[in-house]
Design a protein around this motif. Structure first.
Motif, mmCIF file in Angstrom:
data_model
loop_
_atom_site.group_PDB
_atom_site.id
_atom_site.type_symbol
_atom_site.label_atom_id
_atom_site.label_comp_id
_atom_site.label_asym_id
_atom_site.label_seq_id
_atom_site.Cartn_x
_atom_site.Cartn_y
_atom_site.Cartn_z
ATOM 1 N N GLU A 536 0.881 -1.177 0.000
ATOM 2 C CA GLU A 536 0.000 0.000 0.000
ATOM 3 C C GLU A 536 0.912 1.219 0.000
ATOM 4 N N VAL A 537 0.939 1.923 -1.107
ATOM 5 C CA VAL A 537 1.923 2.967 -1.326
ATOM 6 C C VAL A 537 1.385 4.306 -0.833
ATOM 7 N N HIS A 538 2.185 4.959 -0.032
ATOM 8 C CA HIS A 538 1.897 6.321 0.413
ATOM 9 C C HIS A 538 2.847 7.228 -0.356
ATOM 10 N N LEU A 539 2.338 7.802 -1.418
ATOM 11 C CA LEU A 539 3.139 8.595 -2.348
ATOM 12 C C LEU A 539 3.165 10.029 -1.864
ATOM 13 N N ALA A 595 2.971 7.872 10.915
ATOM 14 C CA ALA A 595 1.847 7.432 11.746
ATOM 15 C C ALA A 595 0.618 7.147 10.891
ATOM 16 N N SER A 596 0.394 7.983 9.861
ATOM 17 C CA SER A 596 -0.747 7.758 8.969
ATOM 18 C C SER A 596 -0.603 6.447 8.206
ATOM 19 N N ALA A 597 0.635 6.113 7.800
ATOM 20 C CA ALA A 597 0.858 4.857 7.079
ATOM 21 C C ALA A 597 0.512 3.668 7.964
ATOM 22 N N VAL A 598 0.859 3.749 9.255
ATOM 23 C CA VAL A 598 0.541 2.653 10.166
ATOM 24 C C VAL A 598 -0.966 2.563 10.377
ATOM 25 N N GLU A 599 -1.601 3.729 10.497
ATOM 26 C CA GLU A 599 -3.049 3.746 10.721
ATOM 27 C C GLU A 599 -3.797 3.205 9.505
#
Length: 810
Positions: A536-539, A595-599
């Motif tokens: 799940e990519v957080h670009l 933190a958003s990536a973990v959430e």
């Protein structure tokens, strides 16, 4: 035979190679590492059950092949037209075809020239003269005890194929003409004996004498004459230097220039100051280029400028040609236009008075004993497998038909190709071994080829049937070539792949992956590949709109692939590509993204620090803001991202941080000093934080640093003509896709530091060992880089504007 041969050797001054009455009882000791098999000092008795072999020529390659065959017990006859061995290294060789002259010496140093199992004596000069080499080859024959396999004063007149895949060999010697049949013929008649004259001949007429370099023996042939030497090879240089000493006038004419390399570097033979054999050719090419530049171009002395890179042709070495040109003893001239009776007219209109022309114009590869309809080498072109095996003529092998490049050494090459040709000429034996009472020697069977178990193992043969699988011969792989030849190589055990930091399970996500600076260029290519791989990519990008657009396009592409609308591999799991604005200079912003990536994804599996900026030119020409921006984005931004990622990964006990640095982190980069400083910081940060993790006992979290060469990205789109950016063009220009693929390999198999290409990383490491030398070479490297930059700019301007993408460092 033994007494006669020792008498010949004694006349040629080989007292230090002294032998006792028994020629196999030598006082000369061969020093060999204990890990290698001992040398054989007595040839094995010929086994009549093994096929017969004939070797044509007793030069260095022919002797190596004969020795290998004799050591294996193969019945072998080595035919030599002259009365001594040594081939081209024997001056006034009775065979009448040696081109040896008085000042001839090896252009390879003694230790590099020597056979691997028979070193040269310590008292031989660094570059052995012809008589040293001739003595050495005589001693080589005596040491390995195969002189009785050499048939001297015998010329091979005809070699013809006969039924059963065998060969009829007709010879002419003291006993008259004889014809015998052999199972294999190894042709080692050399390729420096049939002179090649200019074709077509130059127009005009010449009243003086003309000789080929093959007929030159000493300076007495040049003394007091007006000499024109034509050629650019080693012989031409040697003859020109001698003409400069003794001739009335001397001119050296060349159509094409050559790099003339020095023989010594740092007080040692140049070929002993070299890279290891496993080093990539590019590293050796850089060394040769530096040697050529440090020696000085002969073009500055009037000879033509070479049109090829150093090392791309046969090495030319001459210590004295520059001084003779500089002193005026030898006059440089371009190619010949025509001959005018008592003078030579050159292409630039100049003339030289001449009564002797020496044509150092090379040699033809020819085989007078073979029917030209069967084997010929027009234009010296003879396609051979491994330069040895003729694909259409089983049982016929060619030895020594190679011209060493600047990386090679003639002696080991001669020994190596001789042994390899002998090994390829041996037939296979059945796996069951020999018959009772034959000492265990496997009996020969017609058909597949096999190799010796070792070059000097007393003649033991290792059977390897062509059709055998991996289990038939431990440690070897076999496959059948298109003509039935067995190709064998050691089987190396596969290294188990290290487990990736996060492994996808079924169709579920592999976790969250953050990529900084991913709105375009390399970052976007990395994001695409991570999405395809199931992350799940957080670009993220400093430009929120650019990040959002890139995320939408990547998600749509992956969705189409998953639906089968577009060719390609299926995604490993659900493809979610989320966009976020991120200025990596803000530590708190990096923490919020982590933190958003973990959430959102449940875990932060991967963080790729890719964001970077570049300003070119000397550091003192940058504004304070430019210098601060590069350090804050490239170095401090990487630190912020790494710290934010580790704060989430360490409690989970797993994760992987990949920092994109540059080769600028490994060596001086003129014009990019601040950028290089920031990338040095990235490399130091990555390695030191990884060490901290290991000291803390945390092995589930990994940090990798990727250091690519110059790359085609938009970063320098408007700086294609910027001289300060020239170093981005100094090496290999990579595509973002190539570097993104490398990042994915690092994700799957973490490594601390990876360079691309690997040979450029090795170059940078070598220069890092001698920083003073690297700085002294900087002006030269920049000049070369600017030429490459200009060439790239011209090439790009010939294509459509859409294709114009300049080179830049990541």
């Amino acid at each position: 035979m033994a007494a006669s041969s020792q008498g010949v050797a004694g006349e040629r001054g080989t007292a230090r190679w002294a032998t006792t009455a028994n020629r196999h009882d030598l006082r000369y000791a061969v020093s060999r590492p204990s890990a290698r098999p001992r040398a054989v000092v007595r040839a094995a008795a010929p086994d009549p059950d093994l096929p017969r072999a004939a070797v044509i020529g007793a030069g260095s390659c022919g002797l190596a092949a004969t020795k290998a065959l004799a050591g294996a017990g193969v019945p072998v006859d080595c035919f030599e037209a002259g009365s001594v061995v040594g081939g081209n290294w024997v001056i006034h060789n009775p065979n009448g075809i040696s081109g040896c002259y008085e000042t001839l010496e090896m252009n390879t140093s003694g230790p590099r020239m020597a056979f691997s199992d028979f070193p040269m004596p310590a008292d031989v000069p660094p570059y052995p003269a012809h008589h040293h080499v001739a003595d050495y080859l005589e001693a080589y024959v005596d040491h390995f005890g195969f002189r009785d396999r050499i048939v001297l004063d015998t010329t091979v007149t005809t070699v013809e194929p006969v039924e059963g895949g065998r060969w009829s060999v007709t010879t002419r010697g003291p006993q008259g003409a004889r014809t015998e049949v052999y199972d294999a013929v190894l042709v080692a008649n050399g390729h420096h004996w049939d002179p090649s004259w200019p074709e077509p001949a130059y127009p005009g007429s010449f009243d003086g004498d003309q000789i080929h370099a093959h007929d030159y023996r000493s300076g007495e042939q040049l003394r007091g004459r007006d000499v024109v030497v034509v050629g650019a090879g080693n012989s031409a240089m040697d003859i020109a230097v001698e003409a400069g000493r003794v001739a009335r006038s001397a001119t050296l004419s060349q159509r094409r220039g050559q790099w003339v390399l020095p023989k010594y570097a740092f007080g040692r033979p140049r070929d002993q100051v070299t890279m290891p054999g496993w080093a990539p050719w590019r590293t050796t090419a850089l060394r040769l280029r530096l040697a050529a530049v440090l020696a000085g171009s002969t073009a500055d002395l009037g000879l033509p400028q070479p049109q090829h890179a150093p090392g791309r042709s046969h090495p030319v070495q001459c210590e004295e040609i520059r001084s003779t040109l500089r002193d005026g003893a030898v006059r440089p001239a371009p190619g010949i236009e025509r001959l005018a009776r008592d003078r030579v007219v050159f292409t630039d209109g100049s003339e030289a008075v001449a009564d002797l022309i020496v044509w150092a114009t090379g040699y033809r590869v020819s085989f007078p004993f073979l029917d030209p309809a069967l084997v010929a080498a027009p234009g010296n072109d003879l396609p051979l497998w491994r330069r040895t095996v003729h694909p259409d003529l089983p049982g016929l092998f060619f030895v020594g038909l190679l011209q060493p490049s600047a990386r090679d050494a003639a002696g080991p090459g001669a020994g190596g190709v001789g042994r390899r040709a002998a090994h390829r000429a041996l037939p296979a034996a059945p796996a069951g071994g020999g018959a009772p009472g034959d000492g265990g020697r496997p009996r020969a069977q017609p058909g597949p080829f096999l190799r010796l178990a070792a070059p000097h193992d007393g003649g033991r043969l290792r059977p390897l049937p062509v059709g055998a699988g991996p289990g038939a011969s431990p440690g070897c792989a076999a496959r059948r070539g298109s003509r039935g030849y067995a190709v064998t190589r050691p089987r190396r055990p596969r290294r188990p792949r290290r487990e990736a930091a996060v492994i996808a399970v079924g169709g579920r996500s592999r976790g969250g992956a953050v990529v900084t600076g991913a709105g375009q260029g390399l970052g976007r290519q990395i994001a695409v590949r991570l999405a395809r791989a199931g992350f799940e990519v957080h670009l993220t990008d400093v430009d929120a709109d650019l990040a959002a657009r890139a995320a939408q396009e990547i998600a749509a592409e992956i969705a189409r692939q998953a639906a089968g609308d577009v060719g390609g591999s299926q995604a490993a799991g659900p493809a979610r590509v989320l966009a976020a604005a991120l200025d990596v200079r803000d530590q708190d912003a990096c923490r919020r993204v982590a933190a958003s990536a973990v959430e959102e994804s449940g875990t932060l599996a991967l963080w790729v620090n890719n964001a970077g900026v570049l300003a070119t030119g000397p550091a003192w020409e940058h504004t304070d803001g430019e210098r601060r921006l590069m350090l804050e984005v490239n170095a401090l931004g990487t630190m912020h991202g790494t710290v934010a990622a580790l704060e989430q990964m360490r409690p989970a006990g797993r994760g992987h941080v990949v920092n994109v640095a540059s080769l600028a982190a490994l060596a001086p980069v003129p014009g990019e000093a601040v950028y290089a400083a920031s990338k040095h910081a990235v490399l130091g940060l990555s390695l030191s934080m990884l060490a901290d993790l290991r000291v803390a006992g945390e092995k589930g979290v990994r940090i990798s640093c990727v250091c690519p060469d110059g790359m085609w990205t938009p970063m320098l789109q408007e700086r294609l003509d910027d001289p300060g950016a020239a170093m981005s063009f100094s090496g290999v220009l990579l595509r973002p896709e190539q570097v993104a693929d490398l990042v994915m390999r690092v994700v799957e198999r973490p490594r601390a530091v990876v360079t691309a290409p690997r040979w450029r990383g090795l170059e940078a490491r070598v220069l890092d060992l001698a920083p003073g030398l690297a700085v002294r070479l900087a002006p030269l490297v920049v000049r070369v880089a600017r030429r490459q930059q200009s060439a790239t700019a011209r090439r790009l301007r010939r294509v459509s504007p859409a294709a114009r993408a300049p080179a830049a460092r990541p």
